[in-house]
Design a protein around this motif. Structure first.
Motif, PDB file in Angstrom:
ATOM      1  N   GLY A  71       0.825  -1.200   0.000  1.00 52.72           N
ATOM      2  CA  GLY A  71       0.000   0.000   0.000  1.00 52.72           C
ATOM      3  C   GLY A  71       0.853   1.241   0.000  1.00 52.72           C
ATOM      4  O   GLY A  71       2.074   1.188  -0.206  1.00 52.72           O
ATOM      5  N   SER A  72       0.205   2.361   0.237  1.00 54.80           N
ATOM      6  CA  SER A  72       0.874   3.656   0.156  1.00 54.80           C
ATOM      7  C   SER A  72       1.674   3.950   1.424  1.00 54.80           C
ATOM      8  O   SER A  72       1.518   3.294   2.462  1.00 54.80           O
ATOM      9  CB  SER A  72      -0.154   4.766  -0.067  1.00 54.80           C
ATOM     10  OG  SER A  72      -0.888   4.539  -1.244  1.00 54.80           O
ATOM     11  N   THR A  73       2.501   4.972   1.312  1.00 57.46           N
ATOM     12  CA  THR A  73       3.294   5.426   2.457  1.00 57.46           C
ATOM     13  C   THR A  73       2.383   5.839   3.603  1.00 57.46           C
ATOM     14  O   THR A  73       1.425   6.587   3.408  1.00 57.46           O
ATOM     15  CB  THR A  73       4.171   6.618   2.031  1.00 57.46           C
ATOM     16  OG1 THR A  73       5.034   6.208   0.989  1.00 57.46           O
ATOM     17  CG2 THR A  73       4.990   7.131   3.206  1.00 57.46           C
ATOM     18  N   GLY A  74       2.689   5.335   4.794  1.00 58.19           N
ATOM     19  CA  GLY A  74       1.952   5.751   5.980  1.00 58.19           C
ATOM     20  C   GLY A  74       0.577   5.139   6.117  1.00 58.19           C
ATOM     21  O   GLY A  74      -0.207   5.570   6.987  1.00 58.19           O
ATOM     22  N   ALA A  75       0.248   4.127   5.305  1.00 60.67           N
ATOM     23  CA  ALA A  75      -1.089   3.530   5.384  1.00 60.67           C
ATOM     24  C   ALA A  75      -1.232   2.617   6.592  1.00 60.67           C
ATOM     25  O   ALA A  75      -2.359   2.294   6.992  1.00 60.67           O
ATOM     26  CB  ALA A  75      -1.385   2.747   4.101  1.00 60.67           C
ATOM     27  N   GLY A  76      -0.124   2.169   7.160  1.00 63.30           N
ATOM     28  CA  GLY A  76      -0.197   1.309   8.330  1.00 63.30           C
ATOM     29  C   GLY A  76       0.042  -0.152   8.022  1.00 63.30           C
ATOM     30  O   GLY A  76      -0.458  -1.034   8.728  1.00 63.30           O
ATOM     31  N   LYS A  77       0.839  -0.442   6.994  1.00 65.26           N
ATOM     32  CA  LYS A  77       1.086  -1.846   6.604  1.00 65.26           C
ATOM     33  C   LYS A  77       1.811  -2.601   7.709  1.00 65.26           C
ATOM     34  O   LYS A  77       1.400  -3.708   8.100  1.00 65.26           O
ATOM     35  CB  LYS A  77       1.924  -1.886   5.309  1.00 65.26           C
ATOM     36  CG  LYS A  77       1.272  -1.220   4.124  1.00 65.26           C
ATOM     37  CD  LYS A  77       2.119  -1.347   2.875  1.00 65.26           C
ATOM     38  CE  LYS A  77       3.500  -0.731   3.020  1.00 65.26           C
ATOM     39  NZ  LYS A  77       3.430   0.714   3.312  1.00 65.26           N
ATOM     40  N   SER A  78       2.907  -2.036   8.179  1.00 64.19           N
ATOM     41  CA  SER A  78       3.689  -2.726   9.202  1.00 64.19           C
ATOM     42  C   SER A  78       2.899  -2.845  10.503  1.00 64.19           C
ATOM     43  O   SER A  78       2.995  -3.857  11.214  1.00 64.19           O
ATOM     44  CB  SER A  78       5.003  -1.985   9.445  1.00 64.19           C
ATOM     45  OG  SER A  78       5.807  -2.009   8.269  1.00 64.19           O
ATOM     46  N   THR A  79       2.101  -1.844  10.811  1.00 66.25           N
ATOM     47  CA  THR A  79       1.254  -1.916  12.003  1.00 66.25           C
ATOM     48  C   THR A  79       0.254  -3.053  11.869  1.00 66.25           C
ATOM     49  O   THR A  79      -0.008  -3.793  12.833  1.00 66.25           O
ATOM     50  CB  THR A  79       0.519  -0.577  12.205  1.00 66.25           C
ATOM     51  OG1 THR A  79       1.479   0.476  12.347  1.00 66.25           O
ATOM     52  CG2 THR A  79      -0.362  -0.620  13.444  1.00 66.25           C
ATOM     53  N   LEU A  80      -0.311  -3.222  10.689  1.00 61.94           N
ATOM     54  CA  LEU A  80      -1.247  -4.315  10.453  1.00 61.94           C
ATOM     55  C   LEU A  80      -0.556  -5.669  10.582  1.00 61.94           C
ATOM     56  O   LEU A  80      -1.102  -6.603  11.195  1.00 61.94           O
ATOM     57  CB  LEU A  80      -1.872  -4.176   9.058  1.00 61.94           C
ATOM     58  CG  LEU A  80      -2.799  -5.315   8.635  1.00 61.94           C
ATOM     59  CD1 LEU A  80      -4.048  -5.345   9.515  1.00 61.94           C
ATOM     60  CD2 LEU A  80      -3.177  -5.191   7.168  1.00 61.94           C
ATOM     61  N   ASP A 190       6.767   0.615   0.535  1.00 62.60           N
ATOM     62  CA  ASP A 190       5.656   1.427   0.030  1.00 62.60           C
ATOM     63  C   ASP A 190       5.655   1.464  -1.496  1.00 62.60           C
ATOM     64  O   ASP A 190       6.708   1.626  -2.128  1.00 62.60           O
ATOM     65  CB  ASP A 190       5.771   2.867   0.548  1.00 62.60           C
ATOM     66  CG  ASP A 190       5.820   2.922   2.071  1.00 62.60           C
ATOM     67  OD1 ASP A 190       5.218   2.040   2.707  1.00 62.60           O
ATOM     68  OD2 ASP A 190       6.476   3.844   2.601  1.00 62.60           O
ATOM     69  N   VAL A 191       4.460   1.359  -2.083  1.00 62.47           N
ATOM     70  CA  VAL A 191       4.365   1.409  -3.541  1.00 62.47           C
ATOM     71  C   VAL A 191       4.632   2.809  -4.072  1.00 62.47           C
ATOM     72  O   VAL A 191       4.926   2.989  -5.258  1.00 62.47           O
ATOM     73  CB  VAL A 191       2.981   0.918  -4.022  1.00 62.47           C
ATOM     74  CG1 VAL A 191       2.772  -0.538  -3.643  1.00 62.47           C
ATOM     75  CG2 VAL A 191       1.858   1.792  -3.476  1.00 62.47           C
ATOM     76  N   ASP A 192       4.510   3.835  -3.203  1.00 53.54           N
ATOM     77  CA  ASP A 192       4.786   5.216  -3.615  1.00 53.54           C
ATOM     78  C   ASP A 192       5.929   5.801  -2.803  1.00 53.54           C
ATOM     79  O   ASP A 192       5.970   7.005  -2.531  1.00 53.54           O
ATOM     80  CB  ASP A 192       3.531   6.079  -3.476  1.00 53.54           C
ATOM     81  CG  ASP A 192       2.987   6.074  -2.047  1.00 53.54           C
ATOM     82  OD1 ASP A 192       3.504   5.298  -1.211  1.00 53.54           O
ATOM     83  OD2 ASP A 192       2.049   6.843  -1.759  1.00 53.54           O
ATOM     84  N   SER A 193       6.880   4.940  -2.434  1.00 55.23           N
ATOM     85  CA  SER A 193       8.003   5.362  -1.600  1.00 55.23           C
ATOM     86  C   SER A 193       8.790   6.487  -2.252  1.00 55.23           C
ATOM     87  O   SER A 193       8.870   6.596  -3.478  1.00 55.23           O
ATOM     88  CB  SER A 193       8.923   4.171  -1.333  1.00 55.23           C
ATOM     89  OG  SER A 193      10.106   4.570  -0.681  1.00 55.23           O
ATOM     90  N   ILE A 194       9.403   7.309  -1.413  1.00 55.23           N
ATOM     91  CA  ILE A 194      10.272   8.367  -1.945  1.00 55.23           C
ATOM     92  C   ILE A 194      11.547   7.777  -2.532  1.00 55.23           C
ATOM     93  O   ILE A 194      12.258   8.437  -3.290  1.00 55.23           O
ATOM     94  CB  ILE A 194      10.624   9.403  -0.855  1.00 55.23           C
ATOM     95  CG1 ILE A 194      11.316   8.709   0.323  1.00 55.23           C
ATOM     96  CG2 ILE A 194       9.382  10.140  -0.384  1.00 55.23           C
ATOM     97  CD1 ILE A 194      11.838   9.669   1.387  1.00 55.23           C
ATOM     98  N   ALA A 195      11.865   6.538  -2.166  1.00 55.45           N
ATOM     99  CA  ALA A 195      13.069   5.869  -2.665  1.00 55.45           C
ATOM    100  C   ALA A 195      12.730   5.053  -3.901  1.00 55.45           C
ATOM    101  O   ALA A 195      11.841   4.182  -3.861  1.00 55.45           O
ATOM    102  CB  ALA A 195      13.660   4.964  -1.573  1.00 55.45           C
ATOM    103  N   ASP A 196      13.426   5.318  -5.007  1.00 54.00           N
ATOM    104  CA  ASP A 196      13.168   4.600  -6.261  1.00 54.00           C
ATOM    105  C   ASP A 196      13.313   3.094  -6.075  1.00 54.00           C
ATOM    106  O   ASP A 196      12.510   2.312  -6.598  1.00 54.00           O
ATOM    107  CB  ASP A 196      14.132   5.077  -7.354  1.00 54.00           C
ATOM    108  CG  ASP A 196      13.876   6.509  -7.770  1.00 54.00           C
ATOM    109  OD1 ASP A 196      12.781   7.014  -7.470  1.00 54.00           O
ATOM    110  OD2 ASP A 196      14.778   7.114  -8.382  1.00 54.00           O
ATOM    111  N   GLU A 197      14.349   2.672  -5.348  1.00 49.29           N
ATOM    112  CA  GLU A 197      14.604   1.255  -5.161  1.00 49.29           C
ATOM    113  C   GLU A 197      13.454   0.587  -4.403  1.00 49.29           C
ATOM    114  O   GLU A 197      13.073  -0.549  -4.704  1.00 49.29           O
ATOM    115  CB  GLU A 197      15.928   1.059  -4.400  1.00 49.29           C
ATOM    116  CG  GLU A 197      16.350  -0.394  -4.222  1.00 49.29           C
ATOM    117  CD  GLU A 197      16.603  -1.096  -5.540  1.00 49.29           C
ATOM    118  OE1 GLU A 197      16.504  -2.339  -5.575  1.00 49.29           O
ATOM    119  OE2 GLU A 197      16.893  -0.408  -6.539  1.00 49.29           O
TER     120      GLU A 197
END
Length: 609
Positions: A71-80, A190-197
């Motif tokens: 999912g997107s940045t800050g969506a809470g993936k790791s928390t889930l 994140d699928v929209d991470s600030i990091a290209d890698e």
């Protein structure tokens, strides 16, 4: 096609899929066309999915399902993920990105499936300690510290060796007994991470998923970037579950309805939607268990149904292959466009050098090379009075007088050969320079050609001139050897010796270049007489038929040498286009896509979905 039958067909798919992989491996897209960069990325993504998911999954449909949490940045993936496992295993926090290395969690009994390269073989692996020591909190905290270091959070006291081993393309493996056998969770960047890698890696992981748990929030569920991936999941027939996180009280139904409309538009209307209410996280940053209990039950039900798991794997891998066929069609279109552009550039280059070759050969056939210095040296060599009058008598008497002429007033044939070589060199170098300039001008007018020209070295006049001079000397040496070979017969030896081997060779050069085309006025008479002189001299030695054959051989030799010179001169341009000639053609790609579709089961109906 049922799961067992797909297993049976796996061997049949393997040769075809190997062909597809070889075809994709050969693609380079070296031109800079509007769609070339997208085509490169698409080919790389197709190769990765084939290697990371399709081939491994076909080989083991009974392996545990891999559910990628994305999912997107800050969506809470790791928390889930932490909530589903029941303890902190994945780093959470406000600093982005939190997830730097993918973390795969699985039941301890499923470890053998993930230790080898079956899943994501292009990623290296680091196995972390199991979390089954819940009674020993001190050990748990030490494990958390080490794991956090491995996935990118530099906590104090973290083992340096583990941190260094976990690079950006490292898959972290951790057994956890809180997950059911038959199902693994993969926490992705994140699928929209600030990091290209990170964005690249997230896309790679999602392409290797059997099912995707898409995590979004009440205020970001319509973001464009994740929906591109959701649309791809719909095309691949991937099982998707949507977790709508941090939903304020009172707006759940409104947001769920809008989200369902968006999902239906992407062929994902059947996707279950799980709502996680907005809650305040405590110091451990853990969601309460009841907030994720519906998701936990859904995952446990999937894991408990072996037939259902195989069916999910079957449908997902079939959808992946169907999507791969569509992607190959798009890649084939890009390859066709690139080939057309390359053909145009090659035609421009080939045309310029073909014109140069034609102009050089025309200069050797129209008498122009007998102008000026060449004509003067030839006249010095043969004379203009007694020698020319002797040609009016029959051949036998002409031979006697010519012999006497050469014996009495010898003139070096080398000066004629040098003049011919110098004139020929000038013509070839000028035409090579013109061909190079024409090619550069035509390529500069094309955006793709303009980029390719950066790899073409500057045309070196001195080097080309030296190479041309060497080739001409070798051609003249070939003529001398040709004359010697023809005169080896005892009948011709005396005649040739009386004229001089070099003199006969020079006469043959003159005959090769002799014609009145392109000459004007008095030049016609002089050059024509010179040509006749050379012709008669050769006929006096060898006879008519031999002269025609010798001249034809010398012309052919010259043609081949000039052609080879210009071919070498244009080689830097050809090298720029060479990768296109080595890659799979658009037609072959289209055929592979068609064969792949034919081999696949029919697409599922709406009821089946």
């Amino acid at each position: 096609m049922s799961a067992p039958s797909l297993v049976g067909e796996a061997r049949g798919f393997s040769p075809l899929l190997r062909e597809v992989r070889e075809a994709l491996d050969s693609l380079a897209f070296p031109l800079e066309l509007p769609g070339s960069n997208e085509a490169r990325e698409s080919a790389a993504a197709a190769r990765a999915q084939l290697t990371d998911y399709i081939l491994p999954r076909l080989a083991s449909l009974d392996a545990p399902l891999v559910a990628v949490v994305g999912g997107s940045t800050g969506a809470g993936k790791s928390t889930l993920v932490n909530a589903l496992v029941g303890r902190p295993v994945s780093v959470t926090g406000a600093v982005r990105p939190t997830t730097r290395q993918p973390l795969l969690l699985h039941h301890p009994d499923d470890g053998a499936w993930f230790d080898d390269a079956r899943v994501l073989p292009t990623l290296s692996r680091v196995r972390l300690a199991a979390d089954d020591r819940a009674d020993d909190r001190a050990d748990d905290r030490a494990d958390d510290t080490a794991d956090a270091a491995a996935i990118g959070s530099p906590l104090p006291g973290a083992p340096a060796a583990l941190h260094q081993a976990a690079g950006p393309d490292t898959l972290l493996l951790r057994p956890t007994s809180s997950l059911p056998p038959g199902l693994a969770l993969l926490d992705a960047p994140d699928v929209d991470s600030i990091a290209d890698e990170n964005r690249r890696l997230a896309g790679q992981l999602l392409a290797a998923a059997d099912l995707w748990i898409f995590v979004t929030t009440a205020n970001r569920y319509a973001d464009a970037v994740p929906w591109k991936l959701l649309a791809e999941a719909g095309r691949r027939d991937v099982l998707v579950a949507v977790v709508l996180d941090r939903v304020p009280a009172g707006v759940e139904e409104e947001i769920r309805g809008d989200l369902l409309t968006l999902l239906s538009a992407e062929n994902l209307g059947h996707a279950p939607i799980f709502v996680v209410p907005e809650v305040t996280l405590g110091p451990s940053r853990m969601l309460p268990a009841d907030a994720v209990e519906p998701i936990t039950r859904w995952l446990q039900a999937l894991a408990a149904d072996a037939d259902g798991r195989r069916d999910i794997a079957r449908r997902t891998v079939s959808g992946a292959m169907r999507a791969l066929a569509g992607r190959i069609d798009a890649i084939a279109d890009a390859a066709d466009q690139e080939q057309s552009a390359a053909d145009a550039l090659q035609a421009a280059m080939e045309g310029a050098y073909a014109d140069a070759l034609a102009d050089v050969l025309a200069a050797t056939e129209d008498g122009k090379l007998l102008r000026g210095e060449v004509l003067a040296r030839w006249q010095d060599f043969v004379g203009t009075g007694e020698f020319m009058r002797s040609l009016e008598t029959r051949i036998g008497r002409a031979r006697d007088r010519v012999t006497a002429f050469f014996t009495g007033r010898p003139a070096p044939a080398a000066t004629v050969a040098e003049a011919i070589g110098s004139g020929l060199q000038t013509v070839i170098v000028e035409q090579a320079a013109r061909a190079d300039e024409t090619t550069r001008r035509r390529w500069r007018a094309d955006p793709a050609g303009r980029v390719l020209l950066q790899d073409v070295p500057v045309w070196d006049a001195d080097a080309v001139s030296a190479e041309v001079a060497r080739e001409i000397r070798e051609w003249q040496q070939d003529i001398l050897l040709l004359v010697q070979a023809e005169g080896a017969d005892k009948r011709f030896t005396a005649r040739m010796l009386s004229f001089g081997v070099n003199g006969v060779a020079v006469a043959l050069m003159v005959v090769v270049f002799a014609s009145t085309g392109g000459l004007t006025g008095g030049e016609i008479g002089i050059a024509g007489a010179s040509a006749v002189a050379g012709q008669k001299l050769l006929e006096a030695v060898f006879g008519d038929d031999a002269v025609r054959r010798l001249a034809a051989t010398a012309r052919k030799n010259l043609y081949q040498r000039v052609e080879a010179l210009l071919r070498r001169d244009r080689e830097p341009y050809r090298q720029c286009l060479r990768p296109l000639g080595l890659q799979t053609s658009a037609e072959a790609l289209t055929v592979l896509a068609s064969r792949l579709r034919t081999a696949l089961p029919a697409e599922p109906t709406a009821d089946e979905a």
